[in-house]
Design an enzyme around this catalytic site. Structure first.
Site, short mmCIF file in Angstrom:
data_model
loop_
_atom_site.label_atom_id
_atom_site.label_comp_id
_atom_site.label_asym_id
_atom_site.label_seq_id
_atom_site.Cartn_x
_atom_site.Cartn_y
_atom_site.Cartn_z
N ALA A 143 18.01 24.15 22.09
CA ALA A 143 17.13 23.47 22.51
C ALA A 143 16.98 22.07 22.34
CB ALA A 143 15.63 24.05 21.77
N TYR A 175 19.03 24.48 17.58
CA TYR A 175 20.21 23.74 18.21
C TYR A 175 20.33 23.42 19.60
CZ TYR A 175 24.91 21.76 18.36
OH TYR A 175 26.35 21.15 18.74
N SER A 211 25.73 18.98 23.65
CA SER A 211 26.50 19.85 23.70
C SER A 211 26.32 20.67 24.86
CB SER A 211 26.16 20.70 22.37
OG SER A 211 26.78 21.91 22.29
#
Length: 256
Positions: free
Chosen positions: A156, A154, A141
């Site tokens: 990380a 998220y 992402s």
């Protein structure tokens, strides 16, 4: 058909980008084993894909955070497919919480799927591909590159995925196994739930953020747009691409 004869596994195939990828792979002539923990939806997508009349799709239940289960299901899938050419590891989850309030349970919930799941599925794919090469695609992402407000765990986890991919590209390249990440931004059931839980003021703030950050249209793309890139990365057209983070997010993440 770009993927005729390709033997593929797709994780998270019951919904969202992964479901669109299952359909796209089947449409392009691939044989697919789709895995998820949502059996009803997973089987429904597999049935829909099989009605396309091109590739063959089989559904299997799998929690990718369970290493023993991954090894068992992947061994079964490789036997069924007669080998493995492509893994599209797209399964994921998401949660928001201020960094100062994060617990061990919060970390485990996200890292077990995104990080452990990547380690387990990619290693199982490696074992099946090491004799002849192949393509591994992991859904990371832009949050792992630029960060994302309110989602420290998220972000990380997605950053950890990128470090893994860049390292493994060196380690597995001599086996002709290419490994890449996509950084997608698409409207899915998960994103709809995410935005639907916001109060109007917070939602307006996020819409303004997206408008300012995404040059192409100011909003999320479609799952079909992401799946099209997954087709390319699974195909022989991408045979000299590895270790890359490919943003499919309308220009939000401009990777340097």
């Amino acid at each position: 058909m770009q993927l005729e004869g390709k033997r593929t596994i797709v994780t998270g195939g019951a919904s969202g980008i992964a479901a669109a990828t299952v359909l796209a792979y089947a449409r392009e002539g691939a044989s697919v084993v789709s895995v998820d923990i949502n059996d009803e939806a997973g089987q429904r997508i597999a049935d829909e894909a099989n009605r396309l009349g091109s590739g063959k799709v089989t559904y299997r239940h799998l929690d990718i955070s369970d290493q023993d289960a991954v090894n068992h299901v992947f061994d079964e899938a490789v036997t069924l497919l007669g080998g493995l050419d492509v893994l599209a590891n797209i399964a994921g989850n998401e949660a928001q919480k201020p960094a100062e309030d994060v617990t061990a349970e919060d970390i485990d919930k996200i890292f077990n799927v995104h990080v452990k799941g990547m380690f387990f599925t990619n290693a199982a794919a490696y074992r099946a591909m090491q004799a002849h090469g192949g393509s591994i695609i992991n859904a990371s992402s832009g949050a792992g590159v630029t960060g994302y407000p309110g989602s420290p765990v998220y972000s990380a986890a997605k950053a950890a995925m990128l470090g893994y991919i860049r390292t493994v590209a060196f380690d597995w390249g001599d086996k002709l196994i290419r490994i890449n990440a996509i950084l997608p931004a698409a409207e899915t059931d998960m994103t709809k739930e995410h935005f639907g839980a916001m109060d109007p003021e917070t939602l307006a703030r996020y819409k303004a953020l997206y408008k300012s950050k995404i040059p192409l249209g100011g909003w999320l793309g479609t799952v079909e747009q992401i799946a099209a890139v997954n087709v390319f990365l699974a195909s022989d057209a991408s045979s000299f691409i590895t270790g890359q983070a490919i943003a499919v997010d309308g220009g939000w993440t401009m990777v340097r």
